[in-house]
Design an enzyme around this catalytic site. Structure first.
Site, mmCIF file in Angstrom:
data_model
loop_
_atom_site.group_PDB
_atom_site.id
_atom_site.type_symbol
_atom_site.label_atom_id
_atom_site.label_comp_id
_atom_site.label_asym_id
_atom_site.label_seq_id
_atom_site.Cartn_x
_atom_site.Cartn_y
_atom_site.Cartn_z
ATOM 1 N N TYR A 84 0.847 -1.186 0.000
ATOM 2 C CA TYR A 84 0.000 0.000 0.000
ATOM 3 C C TYR A 84 0.888 1.243 0.000
ATOM 4 O O TYR A 84 1.666 1.446 0.924
ATOM 5 C CB TYR A 84 -0.818 -0.067 1.302
ATOM 6 C CG TYR A 84 -2.024 0.800 1.457
ATOM 7 C CD1 TYR A 84 -2.094 2.076 0.931
ATOM 8 C CD2 TYR A 84 -3.116 0.338 2.202
ATOM 9 C CE1 TYR A 84 -3.228 2.855 1.114
ATOM 10 C CE2 TYR A 84 -4.249 1.114 2.396
ATOM 11 C CZ TYR A 84 -4.286 2.369 1.847
ATOM 12 O OH TYR A 84 -5.401 3.138 2.055
ATOM 13 N N LYS A 117 -1.620 -1.195 -3.876
ATOM 14 C CA LYS A 117 -2.724 -0.223 -3.819
ATOM 15 C C LYS A 117 -2.061 1.149 -3.843
ATOM 16 O O LYS A 117 -1.419 1.549 -2.881
ATOM 17 C CB LYS A 117 -3.532 -0.427 -2.541
ATOM 18 C CG LYS A 117 -4.671 0.546 -2.369
ATOM 19 C CD LYS A 117 -5.499 0.096 -1.163
ATOM 20 C CE LYS A 117 -6.711 0.941 -0.942
ATOM 21 N NZ LYS A 117 -6.391 2.293 -0.511
HETATM 22 C C1 HMN Z 1 -8.997 1.981 2.926
HETATM 23 O O1 HMN Z 1 -7.994 1.602 3.518
HETATM 24 O O2 HMN Z 1 -10.132 1.699 3.321
HETATM 25 C C2 HMN Z 1 -8.751 2.781 1.700
HETATM 26 O O3 HMN Z 1 -7.737 3.697 1.855
HETATM 27 C C3 HMN Z 1 -9.847 3.128 0.774
HETATM 28 C C4 HMN Z 1 -9.639 4.128 -0.356
HETATM 29 O O4 HMN Z 1 -8.480 4.016 -1.075
HETATM 30 C C5 HMN Z 1 -9.898 5.548 0.083
HETATM 31 N N1 HMN Z 1 -8.693 6.185 0.500
HETATM 32 C C6 HMN Z 1 -8.610 6.919 1.617
HETATM 33 O O5 HMN Z 1 -9.529 7.083 2.378
HETATM 34 C C7 HMN Z 1 -7.300 7.502 1.903
HETATM 35 C C8 HMN Z 1 -10.506 6.315 -1.079
HETATM 36 O O6 HMN Z 1 -11.595 5.594 -1.545
HETATM 37 C C9 HMN Z 1 -10.974 7.727 -0.661
HETATM 38 O O7 HMN Z 1 -11.839 7.660 0.450
HETATM 39 C C10 HMN Z 1 -11.682 8.426 -1.794
HETATM 40 O O8 HMN Z 1 -10.852 8.477 -2.916
HETATM 41 C C11 HMN Z 1 -12.142 9.847 -1.394
HETATM 42 O O9 HMN Z 1 -11.043 10.686 -1.179
#
Ligand code: HMN
Length: 291
Positions: free
Chosen positions: A134, A162
């Site tokens: 990640y 990721k």
């Molecule tokens: C997770 O660990 O649940 C993830 O990081 C999910 C995802 O990559 C989200 N990233 C973060 O929250 C940093 C994104 O979906 C994010 O919420 C979205 O792009 C809105 O900024």
């Protein structure tokens, strides 16, 4: 196994007293399993993992695996700032029907790159399952270079990355230099651009409420319809802008409650409840059919 595809980063529904609401969790998992997505990314930051105890994180992994349908690919996020805790989570996930694990890079304490590599190797060994590493420079306190990402991807057992970064040049380089690995786009705001840069999948929080749109963005890119992909990404980003204003996790839970998927929108403190002003913005988007 090929892990490419689109995955919802799942949320953890809580009661007002901050205990996990099992019924809401099962209902959300079922909803996501019927959405057309390829799988679930369970227990990540979207699931408020870093606000939960290790036992609660294991329980969330268990409850999700029980509720999920067999056609979904399940990835368990077991990342923590402590290798020991990550190993405990990895061992637990290793004994459950998860196809892979993933772990955010340890944050807060500065970690040298050789320590990071050892961390990932130890966690992989504890799970005995493939690992999705990640890269999240904005929050993880570590801005990995392209060379370092390539080195992580070459650790035994690492099958995917990721990439939660807006650096699309790096996305193109990493996908070009690692054609046999799966590279997930981690920012929903740039799914279309990330796929154009070579990503072969996406993992995102907002997929919980706009799965079909994300599926359509991927289909538009894969069929060379850039105009359609741009139009869909713009629609997605109207919603994401509103969620970022609200706080992504509280905002997602509010929308899911309004849509009747969950009954409880509470988050773990210190995460906010949605203000009346933000509720009005989200209600307008729901009424307009945006989500
Ligand atoms: C997770 O660990 O649940 C993830 O990081 C999910 C995802 O990559 C989200 N990233 C973060 O929250 C940093 C994104 O979906 C994010 O919420 C979205 O792009 C809105 O900024």
């Amino acid at each position: 196994m090929n892990f490419s595809g689109l995955y919802a980063a799942t949320l953890t529904p809580f009661n007002l007293d901050e205990t996990i609401n099992h019924d809401d969790l099962a209902s959300l998992v079922k909803f996501n399993c019927e959405s057309g997505l390829d799988g679930l990314y369970v227990g990540g930051s979207t699931a408020e993992a870093f606000l939960c105890s290790t036992e609660e994180r294991i329980q969330t992994l268990e409850l999700t695996a029980e509720a999920a349908t067999a056609d979904m690919t399940l990835i368990a996020h077991v990342g923590d700032i402590s290798t020991k805790k990550s190993e405990i989570l990895a061992r637990a996930a290793g004994a459950m029907p998860y196809q892979a694990i993933s772990a955010v890079t340890p944050f807060y304490y500065p970690v040298a790159f050789n320590e990071l590599k050892k961390h990932y190797s130890d966690v992989i060994q504890a799970a005995g399952k493939p690992m999705i590493v990640y890269n999240f420079p904005a929050f993880a306190g570590m801005n990995l270079s392209g060379e370092q990402i390539n080195e992580l991807l070459n650790i035994d057992g690492v099958v995917a990355l990721k990439q939660t970064s807006a650096n699309l040049y790096q996305m193109e380089q990493v996908t070009r230099q690692n054609p046999e690995k799966t590279i997930f786009n981690g920012f929903d705001e740039i799914l279309a651009s990330g796929l154009v840069a070579g990503a072969n999948g996406g993992i995102g929080s907002t997929y919980n409420i706009q799965a079909q749109r994300m599926i359509d963005i991927q289909a538009a890119i894969f069929t060379n319809n850039a105009q359609q992909a741009t139009a869909l990404q713009r629609e997605a980003n109207v919603l994401i802008d509103a969620l970022v204003g609200t706080g992504v996790i509280p905002g997602l839970k509010y929308v899911l409650k309004q849509k009747g998927i969950i009954q409880n929108e509470h988050c773990r403190r210190p995460l906010n409840v949605v203000t009346d002003e933000h509720k009005a913005t989200l209600n307008a988007l729901i009424e307009a059919g945006v989500c």
